[in-house]
Write a protein that holds these residues in place. Structure first.
Motif, PDB file in Angstrom:
ATOM      1  N   ASN A 183       0.820  -1.216   0.000  1.00 18.92           N
ATOM      2  CA  ASN A 183       0.000   0.000   0.000  1.00 18.92           C
ATOM      3  C   ASN A 183       0.852   1.263   0.000  1.00 18.92           C
ATOM      4  OD1 ASN A 183      -2.296  -1.521   0.004  1.00 18.92           O
ATOM      5  ND2 ASN A 183      -2.843  -1.141   2.135  1.00 18.92           N
ATOM      6  N   GLY A 184       1.896   1.271   0.828  1.00 22.55           N
ATOM      7  CA  GLY A 184       2.748   2.442   0.896  1.00 22.55           C
ATOM      8  C   GLY A 184       3.452   2.729  -0.407  1.00 22.55           C
ATOM      9  N   ARG A 185       3.956   1.676  -1.058  1.00 19.99           N
ATOM     10  CA  ARG A 185       4.659   1.852  -2.325  1.00 19.99           C
ATOM     11  C   ARG A 185       3.704   2.302  -3.429  1.00 19.99           C
ATOM     12  NH1 ARG A 185       8.200   3.991  -5.455  1.00 19.99           N
ATOM     13  NH2 ARG A 185       8.846   2.714  -7.238  1.00 19.99           N
ATOM     14  N   VAL A 186       2.490   1.728  -3.449  1.00 20.62           N
ATOM     15  CA  VAL A 186       1.499   2.140  -4.450  1.00 20.62           C
ATOM     16  C   VAL A 186       1.135   3.609  -4.257  1.00 20.62           C
ATOM     17  CG1 VAL A 186      -0.899   1.833  -5.206  1.00 20.62           C
ATOM     18  CG2 VAL A 186       0.582  -0.165  -4.880  1.00 20.62           C
ATOM     19  N   ALA A 187       0.928   4.030  -3.004  1.00 20.83           N
ATOM     20  CA  ALA A 187       0.620   5.438  -2.736  1.00 20.83           C
ATOM     21  C   ALA A 187       1.759   6.342  -3.179  1.00 20.83           C
ATOM     22  CB  ALA A 187       0.324   5.633  -1.252  1.00 20.83           C
ATOM     23  N   GLU A 188       2.993   5.922  -2.885  1.00 20.93           N
ATOM     24  CA  GLU A 188       4.153   6.713  -3.272  1.00 20.93           C
ATOM     25  C   GLU A 188       4.256   6.825  -4.796  1.00 20.93           C
ATOM     26  OE1 GLU A 188       8.962   6.618  -2.412  1.00 20.93           O
ATOM     27  OE2 GLU A 188       7.928   4.730  -2.848  1.00 20.93           O
ATOM     28  N   PHE A 189       4.123   5.702  -5.480  1.00 24.33           N
ATOM     29  CA  PHE A 189       4.341   5.705  -6.922  1.00 24.33           C
ATOM     30  C   PHE A 189       3.206   6.394  -7.671  1.00 24.33           C
ATOM     31  CE2 PHE A 189       4.789   3.872 -11.198  1.00 24.33           C
ATOM     32  CZ  PHE A 189       6.121   4.153 -11.425  1.00 24.33           C
ATOM     33  N   THR A 190       1.970   6.219  -7.220  1.00 25.64           N
ATOM     34  CA  THR A 190       0.866   6.916  -7.891  1.00 25.64           C
ATOM     35  C   THR A 190       0.986   8.421  -7.686  1.00 25.64           C
ATOM     36  OG1 THR A 190      -0.556   6.481  -5.963  1.00 25.64           O
ATOM     37  CG2 THR A 190      -0.751   4.988  -7.862  1.00 25.64           C
ATOM     38  N   GLY A 191       1.553   8.834  -6.555  1.00 25.24           N
ATOM     39  CA  GLY A 191       1.825  10.252  -6.359  1.00 25.24           C
ATOM     40  C   GLY A 191       2.840  10.766  -7.362  1.00 25.24           C
ATOM     41  N   ILE A 192       3.861   9.959  -7.632  1.00 17.81           N
ATOM     42  CA  ILE A 192       4.845  10.317  -8.655  1.00 17.81           C
ATOM     43  C   ILE A 192       4.167  10.437 -10.021  1.00 17.81           C
ATOM     44  CG2 ILE A 192       6.852   9.468  -9.945  1.00 17.81           C
ATOM     45  CD1 ILE A 192       7.819   8.202  -7.295  1.00 17.81           C
ATOM     46  N   LEU A 193       3.345   9.453 -10.368  1.00 20.45           N
ATOM     47  CA  LEU A 193       2.666   9.474 -11.667  1.00 20.45           C
ATOM     48  C   LEU A 193       1.785  10.713 -11.811  1.00 20.45           C
ATOM     49  CD1 LEU A 193       1.590   5.732 -12.034  1.00 20.45           C
ATOM     50  CD2 LEU A 193       3.510   6.875 -13.145  1.00 20.45           C
ATOM     51  N   ALA A 194       1.057  11.047 -10.737  1.00 17.88           N
ATOM     52  CA  ALA A 194       0.151  12.194 -10.795  1.00 17.88           C
ATOM     53  C   ALA A 194       0.902  13.512 -10.933  1.00 17.88           C
ATOM     54  CB  ALA A 194      -0.733  12.217  -9.554  1.00 17.88           C
ATOM     55  N   SER A 195       2.182  13.541 -10.546  1.00 20.99           N
ATOM     56  CA  SER A 195       2.966  14.775 -10.622  1.00 20.99           C
ATOM     57  C   SER A 195       3.596  14.989 -11.990  1.00 20.99           C
ATOM     58  CB  SER A 195       4.068  14.767  -9.558  1.00 20.99           C
ATOM     59  OG  SER A 195       5.123  13.869  -9.921  1.00 20.99           O
TER      60      SER A 195
END
Length: 244
Positions: A183-195
């Motif tokens: 969950n933590g990694r998915v949240a981190e990476f989707t934040g990167i994608l959204a940026s």
């Protein structure tokens, strides 16, 4: 609990959750049918930049609910293909977050996502040979594009399940995370994608999916958006870009 697809939107990330705990999140005909309109609604939301697909609890999706295949297997397959194609056509980046079993129709959905992150211990399988089902050509081509013809044939011919180590090695998954860290990694990476630039992502997704005749279209979109100028300026000024 009623089998259904749940969804939430947090920030710029939409999460769709497969929920059918009585049958390890197997997809019913109604669930297959509800996915395309749900994706259409989320795609129309200008605040949604990234989509995550996952399963409730410790299982991603155990495939199609076999009881729904008894009456009209061809209709069930038609619904599954429509859902798969709608997921593949989602305009923003899509990521499957996988725990436990990702089998049959579950693997079909995961393969239709742009990226797949899995928790250690997840199991993957493409199992139509166990039921005498002809796997759809669209799903077969998508699987081959991910893992190559040899591994695709291994999975399709045998119906055997593979673990995360082999899934990572063959390209079926992009990252494998220790238990408790998905969950933590998915949240981190989707934040990167959204940026990042949605213009870049949309063009790259179209090209990667085989559309190669729209270079001029995307060049014009790039000029109109100003994303390139903003990206270069932000880099030179050492600040976070503000893409349109």
């Amino acid at each position: 609990m009623e089998p259904q697809l749940l969804h939430t939107v947090t920030g710029q990330v939409a999460t769709v959750v497969i929920r059918h705990p009585a049958k390890r999140n197997a997809m019913t005909a109604a669930m297959w049918g509800s996915l395309p309109p749900l994706l259409e609604t989320l795609a129309a939301d200008p605040g949604v930049r990234v989509l995550v697909l996952t399963g409730e609890g410790g299982t991603f999706c155990a495939g199609a609910d076999i009881s729904t295949l008894r009456g009209s297997p061809l209709e069930a397959q038609r619904l599954a293909v429509a859902a798969e194609e709608a997921l593949a056509a989602f305009p923003g980046p899509t990521l499957a977050a996988v725990r436990g079993h990702c089998v049959g129709g579950g693997a079909q959905l995961a393969a239709a996502c742009d990226l797949r992150f899995a928790e250690e211990g997840a199991r993957f399988g493409v199992t139509p040979a166990k039921l005498g089902i002809v796997y759809p050509s669209s799903a077969t081509r998508r699987l081959v594009s991910l893992v190559g013809p040899a591994t695709a044939k291994y999975l399709l011919f045998s119906g055997e399940l593979i673990g995360t180590e082999r899934a990572l090695r063959t390209g079926l998954v992009d990252e494998v995370l220790p238990a408790g860290e998905l969950n933590g990694r998915v949240a981190e990476f989707t934040g990167i994608l959204a940026s990042r630039s949605s213009l870049t992502q949309a063009a790259a997704k179209e090209f990667a999916n085989g559309r190669t005749d729209r270079d001029a279209h995307w060049e014009e979109r790039a000029r109109e958006s100003g994303d390139t100028s903003e990206g270069v300026a932000a880099f030179l000024e050492r600040r976070t870009p503000r893409f349109s």
